[in-house]
Design a protein around this motif. Structure first.
Motif, PDB file in Angstrom:
ATOM      1  N   UNK A  99       2.246 -63.325  20.080  1.00 36.88           N
ATOM      2  CA  UNK A  99       2.369 -61.532  20.146  1.00 36.88           C
ATOM      3  C   UNK A  99       2.406 -60.935  18.922  1.00 36.88           C
ATOM      4  N   UNK A 100       3.184 -61.748  17.879  1.00 41.74           N
ATOM      5  CA  UNK A 100       3.337 -60.878  16.478  1.00 41.74           C
ATOM      6  C   UNK A 100       1.959 -60.879  16.023  1.00 41.74           C
ATOM      7  N   UNK A 101       0.955 -61.894  15.975  1.00 40.57           N
ATOM      8  CA  UNK A 101      -0.173 -61.933  15.491  1.00 40.57           C
ATOM      9  C   UNK A 101      -1.174 -60.648  16.088  1.00 40.57           C
ATOM     10  N   UNK A 102      -0.992 -60.761  17.549  1.00 40.78           N
ATOM     11  CA  UNK A 102      -1.969 -59.540  18.256  1.00 40.78           C
ATOM     12  C   UNK A 102      -1.502 -58.187  17.840  1.00 40.78           C
ATOM     13  N   UNK A 103       0.110 -58.079  17.764  1.00 41.82           N
ATOM     14  CA  UNK A 103       0.548 -56.815  17.557  1.00 41.82           C
ATOM     15  C   UNK A 103       0.593 -56.288  16.416  1.00 41.82           C
ATOM     16  N   UNK A 104       0.532 -57.214  15.375  1.00 46.95           N
ATOM     17  CA  UNK A 104       0.453 -56.659  13.669  1.00 46.95           C
ATOM     18  C   UNK A 104      -0.625 -55.663  13.594  1.00 46.95           C
ATOM     19  N   UNK A 105      -1.769 -55.725  13.925  1.00 45.00           N
ATOM     20  CA  UNK A 105      -2.742 -54.530  13.459  1.00 45.00           C
ATOM     21  C   UNK A 105      -2.320 -53.295  14.153  1.00 45.00           C
ATOM     22  N   UNK A 106      -1.781 -53.241  15.283  1.00 47.14           N
ATOM     23  CA  UNK A 106      -1.063 -52.044  15.894  1.00 47.14           C
ATOM     24  C   UNK A 106      -0.013 -51.553  15.187  1.00 47.14           C
ATOM     25  N   UNK A 107       1.013 -52.430  14.740  1.00 43.93           N
ATOM     26  CA  UNK A 107       2.252 -52.017  14.103  1.00 43.93           C
ATOM     27  C   UNK A 107       1.785 -51.406  12.591  1.00 43.93           C
ATOM     28  N   UNK A 108       0.756 -51.970  11.992  1.00 44.91           N
ATOM     29  CA  UNK A 108       0.292 -51.480  10.656  1.00 44.91           C
ATOM     30  C   UNK A 108      -0.174 -49.973  10.699  1.00 44.91           C
ATOM     31  N   UNK A 109      -1.044 -49.854  11.901  1.00 45.03           N
ATOM     32  CA  UNK A 109      -1.601 -48.637  12.037  1.00 45.03           C
ATOM     33  C   UNK A 109      -0.504 -47.610  12.444  1.00 45.03           C
ATOM     34  N   UNK A 110       0.806 -47.942  13.288  1.00 37.74           N
ATOM     35  CA  UNK A 110       1.827 -46.790  13.686  1.00 37.74           C
ATOM     36  C   UNK A 110       2.476 -46.606  12.424  1.00 37.74           C
ATOM     37  N   UNK A 111       2.881 -47.600  11.418  1.00 35.80           N
ATOM     38  CA  UNK A 111       3.717 -47.610  10.559  1.00 35.80           C
ATOM     39  C   UNK A 111       2.977 -46.628   9.433  1.00 35.80           C
ATOM     40  N   UNK A 112       1.798 -46.523   9.385  1.00 31.79           N
ATOM     41  CA  UNK A 112       0.936 -45.910   8.283  1.00 31.79           C
ATOM     42  C   UNK A 112       1.126 -44.430   8.733  1.00 31.79           C
ATOM     43  N   UNK A 113       1.295 -43.988   9.709  1.00 34.71           N
ATOM     44  CA  UNK A 113       1.682 -42.732  10.019  1.00 34.71           C
ATOM     45  C   UNK A 113       2.841 -41.926   9.426  1.00 34.71           C
ATOM     46  N   UNK A 114       3.668 -42.806   9.081  1.00 34.43           N
ATOM     47  CA  UNK A 114       4.895 -42.414   8.553  1.00 34.43           C
ATOM     48  C   UNK A 114       5.002 -41.653   7.287  1.00 34.43           C
ATOM     49  N   UNK A 115       4.120 -42.310   6.330  1.00 34.66           N
ATOM     50  CA  UNK A 115       4.215 -41.611   5.216  1.00 34.66           C
ATOM     51  C   UNK A 115       3.540 -40.295   5.209  1.00 34.66           C
ATOM     52  N   UNK A 116       2.577 -40.045   6.205  1.00 33.00           N
ATOM     53  CA  UNK A 116       1.832 -38.748   6.331  1.00 33.00           C
ATOM     54  C   UNK A 116       2.823 -37.618   7.013  1.00 33.00           C
ATOM     55  N   UNK A 117       3.683 -38.192   7.955  1.00 35.02           N
ATOM     56  CA  UNK A 117       4.525 -37.255   8.455  1.00 35.02           C
ATOM     57  C   UNK A 117       5.949 -36.700   7.438  1.00 35.02           C
ATOM     58  N   UNK A 118       6.024 -37.546   6.327  1.00 40.64           N
ATOM     59  CA  UNK A 118       6.902 -37.524   5.464  1.00 40.64           C
ATOM     60  C   UNK A 118       6.178 -36.507   4.344  1.00 40.64           C
ATOM     61  N   UNK A 119       5.008 -36.707   4.123  1.00 38.08           N
ATOM     62  CA  UNK A 119       4.269 -35.683   3.168  1.00 38.08           C
ATOM     63  C   UNK A 119       4.469 -34.124   3.855  1.00 38.08           C
TER      64      UNK A 119
END
Length: 162
Positions: free
Chosen positions: A70-90
């Protein structure tokens, strides 16, 4: 705030102009470095916990295997979602910067007109610092959930033996 982290919050250097200090890039680097550090540290912890619980029983070994899949299959999805946070902070940083510029233009800057005061209590960067901290803590919490789940499964298993 000072603490054990090797990644330090960007400082408001006196030798820079106010315009140079009102850029998001240093905060983006700060947040991205923390995200990478969280990801690496928690993945290592998760691996150790998986390895640790796998030796207790066949059920826990199977759970550890499932968690890895599960961790291996969800890792790309998590990275994509967490990458949005700095954009919101900006976006938030831009809002606060605009408010500060408007306040300065209205000549009502008060004590927050001095760049050295921006990050202090009452300064225009104070809410940004607090929000940045809360976001990092929330991200830590989300990333730790699978590890806590593995530990709870081990705890339940051990409770059955008692």
């Amino acid at each position: 705030e000072s603490g054990p982290s090797r990644i330090k919050l960007p400082t408001l250097q006196a030798r820079k102009t106010a315009e140079e200090l009102m850029t998001f890039e240093p905060y983006h680097r700060f947040y991205a470095m923390h995200q990478a550090d969280l990801d690496t540290s928690i993945q290592a912890l998760r691996l150790r916990v998986r390895e640790g619980i796998a030796g207790f029983s066949a059920d826990l070994s199977q759970l550890a295997s499932l968690d890895k899949t599960l961790g291996d299959s969800l890792a790309p999805h998590h990275r994509k979602l967490f990458a949005v946070v700095p954009k919101l902070l900006e976006h938030r940083f831009t809002e606060l910067t605009q408010q500060q510029k408007e306040q300065k233009n209205d000549c009502s800057g008060g004590s927050t007109a001095d760049p050295a005061e921006w990050g202090n209590k009452g300064g225009w960067l104070e809410p940004f610092y607090l929000e940045l901290r809360e976001l990092l803590l929330a991200e830590l919490d989300v990333r730790l959930q699978p590890v806590l789940g593995l530990l709870e499964a081990l705890n339940e298993r051990e409770d059955l033996k008692l």
